[in-house]
Design a protein around this motif. Structure first.
Motif, PDB file in Angstrom:
ATOM      1  N   GLN A   1       0.993  -1.175  -0.017  1.00 50.83           N
ATOM      2  CA  GLN A   1      -0.076   0.059  -0.303  1.00 50.83           C
ATOM      3  C   GLN A   1       0.926   1.100  -0.125  1.00 50.83           C
ATOM      4  OE1 GLN A   1      -2.435  -0.736   3.757  1.00 50.83           O
ATOM      5  NE2 GLN A   1      -3.849  -0.925   2.438  1.00 50.83           N
ATOM      6  N   ASP A   2       2.057   0.848   0.674  1.00 43.38           N
ATOM      7  CA  ASP A   2       3.000   2.380   0.855  1.00 43.38           C
ATOM      8  C   ASP A   2       3.390   2.880  -0.603  1.00 43.38           C
ATOM      9  OD1 ASP A   2       2.148   2.982   3.649  1.00 43.38           O
ATOM     10  OD2 ASP A   2       3.232   2.160   4.547  1.00 43.38           O
ATOM     11  N   ALA A   3       4.064   1.436  -0.958  1.00 42.32           N
ATOM     12  CA  ALA A   3       4.353   1.476  -2.436  1.00 42.32           C
ATOM     13  C   ALA A   3       3.791   1.902  -3.264  1.00 42.32           C
ATOM     14  CB  ALA A   3       5.809   0.478  -2.594  1.00 42.32           C
ATOM     15  N   ARG A   4       2.666   1.713  -3.279  1.00 43.47           N
ATOM     16  CA  ARG A   4       0.949   1.717  -4.309  1.00 43.47           C
ATOM     17  C   ARG A   4       1.251   3.505  -4.466  1.00 43.47           C
ATOM     18  NH1 ARG A   4      -2.293  -2.174  -3.374  1.00 43.47           N
ATOM     19  NH2 ARG A   4      -3.517  -0.434  -1.607  1.00 43.47           N
ATOM     20  N   SER A   5       1.021   3.709  -2.616  1.00 40.99           N
ATOM     21  CA  SER A   5       0.892   5.525  -2.929  1.00 40.99           C
ATOM     22  C   SER A   5       1.898   6.198  -2.946  1.00 40.99           C
ATOM     23  CB  SER A   5      -0.111   5.942  -1.105  1.00 40.99           C
ATOM     24  OG  SER A   5       0.334   6.765  -1.056  1.00 40.99           O
ATOM     25  N   CYS A   6       3.149   6.091  -3.199  1.00 44.80           N
ATOM     26  CA  CYS A   6       4.032   6.786  -3.240  1.00 44.80           C
ATOM     27  C   CYS A   6       4.205   6.747  -5.193  1.00 44.80           C
ATOM     28  CB  CYS A   6       5.357   6.535  -2.037  1.00 44.80           C
ATOM     29  SG  CYS A   6       6.968   6.986  -3.075  1.00 44.80           S
ATOM     30  N   ALA A   7       3.984   5.430  -5.645  1.00 45.97           N
ATOM     31  CA  ALA A   7       4.615   5.724  -6.551  1.00 45.97           C
ATOM     32  C   ALA A   7       2.639   6.019  -7.100  1.00 45.97           C
ATOM     33  CB  ALA A   7       4.458   3.924  -7.256  1.00 45.97           C
ATOM     34  N   ALA A   8       2.372   6.119  -7.404  1.00 46.32           N
ATOM     35  CA  ALA A   8       1.475   6.724  -8.101  1.00 46.32           C
ATOM     36  C   ALA A   8       1.038   8.428  -7.772  1.00 46.32           C
ATOM     37  CB  ALA A   8      -0.544   6.493  -7.381  1.00 46.32           C
ATOM     38  N   GLN A   9       1.641   8.942  -6.448  1.00 50.27           N
ATOM     39  CA  GLN A   9       1.877  10.168  -6.205  1.00 50.27           C
ATOM     40  C   GLN A   9       2.594  10.767  -6.961  1.00 50.27           C
ATOM     41  OE1 GLN A   9      -0.032  12.384  -4.272  1.00 50.27           O
ATOM     42  NE2 GLN A   9      -1.749  11.282  -4.011  1.00 50.27           N
ATOM     43  N   HIS A  10       3.824   9.879  -7.458  1.00 50.63           N
ATOM     44  CA  HIS A  10       5.539  10.851  -8.283  1.00 50.63           C
ATOM     45  C   HIS A  10       4.968  11.023  -9.379  1.00 50.63           C
ATOM     46  CE1 HIS A  10       9.150  10.475  -9.187  1.00 50.63           C
ATOM     47  NE2 HIS A  10       9.145   9.942 -10.283  1.00 50.63           N
ATOM     48  N   VAL A  11       4.338   9.493  -9.935  1.00 48.30           N
ATOM     49  CA  VAL A  11       3.662   9.807 -11.568  1.00 48.30           C
ATOM     50  C   VAL A  11       2.918  10.738 -11.836  1.00 48.30           C
ATOM     51  CG1 VAL A  11       2.697   8.795 -13.075  1.00 48.30           C
ATOM     52  CG2 VAL A  11       3.994   7.361 -11.737  1.00 48.30           C
ATOM     53  N   LEU A  12       1.686  11.059 -10.574  1.00 49.70           N
ATOM     54  CA  LEU A  12       0.730  12.394 -10.789  1.00 49.70           C
ATOM     55  C   LEU A  12       1.730  13.605 -10.789  1.00 49.70           C
ATOM     56  CD1 LEU A  12      -1.978  13.929 -10.043  1.00 49.70           C
ATOM     57  CD2 LEU A  12      -1.310  13.535  -7.890  1.00 49.70           C
ATOM     58  N   ARG A  13       2.588  14.042 -10.112  1.00 50.34           N
ATOM     59  CA  ARG A  13       3.400  14.802  -9.977  1.00 50.34           C
ATOM     60  C   ARG A  13       4.050  15.102 -11.453  1.00 50.34           C
ATOM     61  NH1 ARG A  13       4.833  13.231  -4.984  1.00 50.34           N
ATOM     62  NH2 ARG A  13       6.311  11.881  -5.273  1.00 50.34           N
ATOM     63  N   GLN A  14       4.310  14.096 -11.908  1.00 52.56           N
ATOM     64  CA  GLN A  14       5.134  14.234 -13.129  1.00 52.56           C
ATOM     65  C   GLN A  14       4.255  14.437 -14.627  1.00 52.56           C
ATOM     66  OE1 GLN A  14       6.556  10.237 -13.686  1.00 52.56           O
ATOM     67  NE2 GLN A  14       9.007  11.138 -12.972  1.00 52.56           N
ATOM     68  N   MET A  15       2.826  14.145 -13.905  1.00 57.04           N
ATOM     69  CA  MET A  15       1.931  14.956 -15.229  1.00 57.04           C
ATOM     70  C   MET A  15       1.094  15.977 -14.519  1.00 57.04           C
ATOM     71  SD  MET A  15      -1.150  11.663 -14.961  1.00 57.04           S
ATOM     72  CE  MET A  15      -0.602  10.178 -15.236  1.00 57.04           C
ATOM     73  N   GLN A  16       1.508  16.293 -13.458  1.00 58.69           N
ATOM     74  CA  GLN A  16       1.079  18.100 -13.523  1.00 58.69           C
ATOM     75  C   GLN A  16       2.823  19.016 -13.789  1.00 58.69           C
ATOM     76  OE1 GLN A  16       0.751  17.723  -9.128  1.00 58.69           O
ATOM     77  NE2 GLN A  16      -1.436  17.177  -9.396  1.00 58.69           N
ATOM     78  N   SER A  17       3.437  18.675 -13.728  1.00 56.09           N
ATOM     79  CA  SER A  17       4.420  19.073 -14.311  1.00 56.09           C
ATOM     80  C   SER A  17       4.489  19.474 -15.634  1.00 56.09           C
ATOM     81  CB  SER A  17       5.833  18.729 -14.035  1.00 56.09           C
ATOM     82  OG  SER A  17       7.238  19.045 -14.115  1.00 56.09           O
ATOM     83  N   TRP A  18       4.180  18.671 -16.059  1.00 50.48           N
ATOM     84  CA  TRP A  18       4.815  17.886 -17.643  1.00 50.48           C
ATOM     85  C   TRP A  18       3.286  18.941 -17.934  1.00 50.48           C
ATOM     86  CZ3 TRP A  18       8.140  17.442 -21.033  1.00 50.48           C
ATOM     87  CH2 TRP A  18       8.357  16.623 -21.488  1.00 50.48           C
ATOM     88  N   ALA A  19       2.089  19.052 -17.573  1.00 53.09           N
ATOM     89  CA  ALA A  19       1.083  19.607 -17.654  1.00 53.09           C
ATOM     90  C   ALA A  19       1.590  21.616 -16.867  1.00 53.09           C
ATOM     91  CB  ALA A  19      -0.368  19.753 -17.221  1.00 53.09           C
ATOM     92  N   GLY A  20       2.522  21.748 -16.806  1.00 54.20           N
ATOM     93  CA  GLY A  20       2.410  23.290 -16.331  1.00 54.20           C
ATOM     94  C   GLY A  20       1.751  23.578 -15.336  1.00 54.20           C
ATOM     95  N   ARG A  21       1.298  22.544 -14.001  1.00 54.68           N
ATOM     96  CA  ARG A  21       1.021  23.173 -13.430  1.00 54.68           C
ATOM     97  C   ARG A  21       1.737  23.337 -12.013  1.00 54.68           C
ATOM     98  NH1 ARG A  21      -3.699  18.781 -11.105  1.00 54.68           N
ATOM     99  NH2 ARG A  21      -4.798  20.621  -9.757  1.00 54.68           N
TER     100      ARG A  21
END
Length: 101
Positions: free
Chosen positions: A81-101
Motif C-alpha cells: 500500500q505505501d509503495a503504491r501510494s508513493c508511486a502513484a503520487q510520483h507519477v501524478l507530480r510528473q503529469m502535473q509538471s508536464w502540464a505546467g501545473r
C-alpha cells in the motif's frame, strides 16, 4: 465542463482564447480525477473507466503522456500500500509538471 463548453459556444467572438480556456479546463478536470485516484489508491481499487478516460485525455495532451499513463496504471496495482501510494503520487507530480501545473 459541459457548462463551460455551452458558455463558450455562445461567445460570437471567441476565437482561439476560448478554445484554450476549454482545453485548460478539461486538462485540469482530468488531472483532478487522477489526483483523487492517487490519493485514494492506498484504500481502493481506483481502476475505473472514468480514470482510464482521464489518463487517456492527459496522455493525448502532454509530452510523455502515454508513458506516464502506463506508469500510473502500474503504480496503482503495486501490492504494498505505501509503495503504491508513493508511486502513484510520483507519477501524478510528473503529469502535473508536464502540464505546467
Amino acid at each position: 465542463m459541459v457548462d463551460l463548453k455551452t458558455q463558450l459556444k455562445n461567445v460570437a467572438f471567441g476565437g482561439s482564447w476560448s478554445e484554450e480556456i476549454l482545453r485548460v479546463s478539461e486538462l485540469e478536470a482530468a488531472l483532478s480525477m487522477i489526483e483523487n485516484a492517487a490519493d485514494t489508491c492506498i484504500e481502493l481499487d481506483v481502476r475505473t473507466d472514468a480514470l482510464n478516460e482521464a489518463l487517456s485525455f492527459v496522455a493525448s495532451k502532454i509530452e510523455k503522456g502515454p508513458q506516464l499513463k502506463a506508469q500510473f496504471l502500474k503504480a496503482v496495482v503495486i501490492e504494498d500500500q505505501d509503495a503504491r501510494s508513493c508511486a502513484a503520487q510520483h507519477v501524478l507530480r510528473q503529469m502535473q509538471s508536464w502540464a505546467g501545473r
